[in-house]
Design an enzyme around this catalytic site. Sequence first.
Site, PDB file in Angstrom:
ATOM      1  CG  ASN A  11     -82.469  38.088  37.681  1.00 13.41           C
ATOM      2  OD1 ASN A  11     -83.045  38.512  38.681  1.00 13.41           O
ATOM      3  ND2 ASN A  11     -83.114  37.702  36.591  1.00 13.41           N
ATOM      4  CE  LYS A  13     -84.076  34.262  36.927  1.00 10.52           C
ATOM      5  NZ  LYS A  13     -84.387  33.211  35.976  1.00 10.52           N
ATOM      6  CG  HIS A  97     -85.889  38.146  33.189  1.00  6.46           C
ATOM      7  ND1 HIS A  97     -86.652  37.004  33.201  1.00  6.46           N
ATOM      8  CD2 HIS A  97     -84.609  37.756  33.370  1.00  6.46           C
ATOM      9  CE1 HIS A  97     -85.845  35.967  33.374  1.00  6.46           C
ATOM     10  NE2 HIS A  97     -84.604  36.395  33.492  1.00  6.46           N
ATOM     11  CD  GLU A  99     -87.777  34.235  35.180  1.00  5.23           C
ATOM     12  OE1 GLU A  99     -87.590  35.040  36.101  1.00  5.23           O
ATOM     13  OE2 GLU A  99     -86.977  33.298  34.924  1.00  5.23           O
ATOM     14  CD  GLU A 171     -81.392  36.493  30.708  1.00  2.00           C
ATOM     15  OE1 GLU A 171     -80.558  36.064  31.508  1.00  2.00           O
ATOM     16  OE2 GLU A 171     -82.531  36.852  31.052  1.00  2.00           O
ATOM     17  N   GLY A 177     -82.848  28.613  33.321  1.00  2.00           N
ATOM     18  CA  GLY A 177     -83.220  27.715  34.409  1.00  2.00           C
ATOM     19  C   GLY A 177     -83.408  26.271  33.969  1.00  2.00           C
ATOM     20  CB  SER A 217     -78.217  27.111  31.895  1.00  2.00           C
ATOM     21  OG  SER A 217     -79.590  26.842  32.134  1.00  2.00           O
TER      22      SER A 217
HETATM   23  P1  PGA Z   1     -80.502  30.967  34.896  1.00  2.00           P
HETATM   24  O1  PGA Z   1     -81.333  32.326  34.697  1.00  2.00           O
HETATM   25  O2  PGA Z   1     -79.050  31.357  35.035  1.00  2.00           O
HETATM   26  O3  PGA Z   1     -81.050  30.350  36.154  1.00  2.00           O
HETATM   27  O4  PGA Z   1     -80.736  30.130  33.700  1.00  2.00           O
HETATM   28  C1  PGA Z   1     -80.839  33.370  33.914  1.00  2.00           C
HETATM   29  C2  PGA Z   1     -81.791  34.535  33.943  1.00  2.00           C
HETATM   30  O5  PGA Z   1     -83.018  34.321  33.933  1.00  2.00           O
HETATM   31  O6  PGA Z   1     -81.358  35.704  33.967  1.00  2.00           O
END
Ligand code: PGA
Length: 256
Positions: A11, A13, A97, A99, A171, A177, A217
């Site tokens: 992803n 983003k 997601h 976010e 997630e 992140g 992560s």
């Molecule tokens: P990350 O994000 O691997 O940077 O933690 C995962 C995601 O939001 O799908």
Amino acid sequence: MGARTPLIAGNWKMNLNSEESVNLVKALKEGITGNEGVDILVSPTFVNLAVVKLSIGDSGILLAAQNMHYEKNGAYTGEISSQMLLDVGCTHVILGHSERRSIFKETSEFINHKAKAATEMGLIPIVCIGETIEEREAGNAFAVIKDQLNGSLKNFKDVGKLPASTVLAYEPVWAIGTGKTASPEQAQEIHLFIRQWITDNFNPETASQIRILYGGSVKGDNASELMGKPDIDGALVGGASLTADAFLPIIKFKEN
Ligand code: PGA
């Protein structure tokens, strides 16, 4: 992991311009042999879907969008429909997601409409769920996950049928992140809970076929331990999907 082929999904983003996106796909294609035993997917920004599709060529890498609207077309300024995503070569779409849920206030009800529309149009939804650190520390992780599943997949529950191709992604918000990964045991217990929820609301056959990804992560050095758990069927990767050097070791987790 049984018969479920792991899915390793990147992803991207709101990152990478068109040149960077094309170069990343090129580097991934050079780095994979096709014998990894996984499905590979990338999810660039909307504006780079077309160039990335061209660059993917016949490599078998799957293409997903990061969001969509549930209407086919109409007066929805700034939105993109499932038809448009199919037209540009997407097979999948990431929905809900964290976010989108937290920054853009998307509710499970809204995500439910999108998941239904995507499925009806022939796009495979990757429906994301996950608890915050406050919810986990209050002992509510399972209740939150159940709520999000009930809401985000309501239309499917109502008709008692969920396509086995549907992908779910657990997630935990506190792991996205942050460099803090859920331990393989923490992830596995939620994945098992999700699979049991599918059995309870649909049937055991669907539950045994649906891929449940872990996200938060994921890196080259923790992927194989996570993927080694019986109910973890792949990864949704953010930060570590932005360079071939970081993403290829995750794709090749079976070599570790
Ligand atoms: P990350 O994000 O691997 O940077 O933690 C995962 C995601 O939001 O799908």
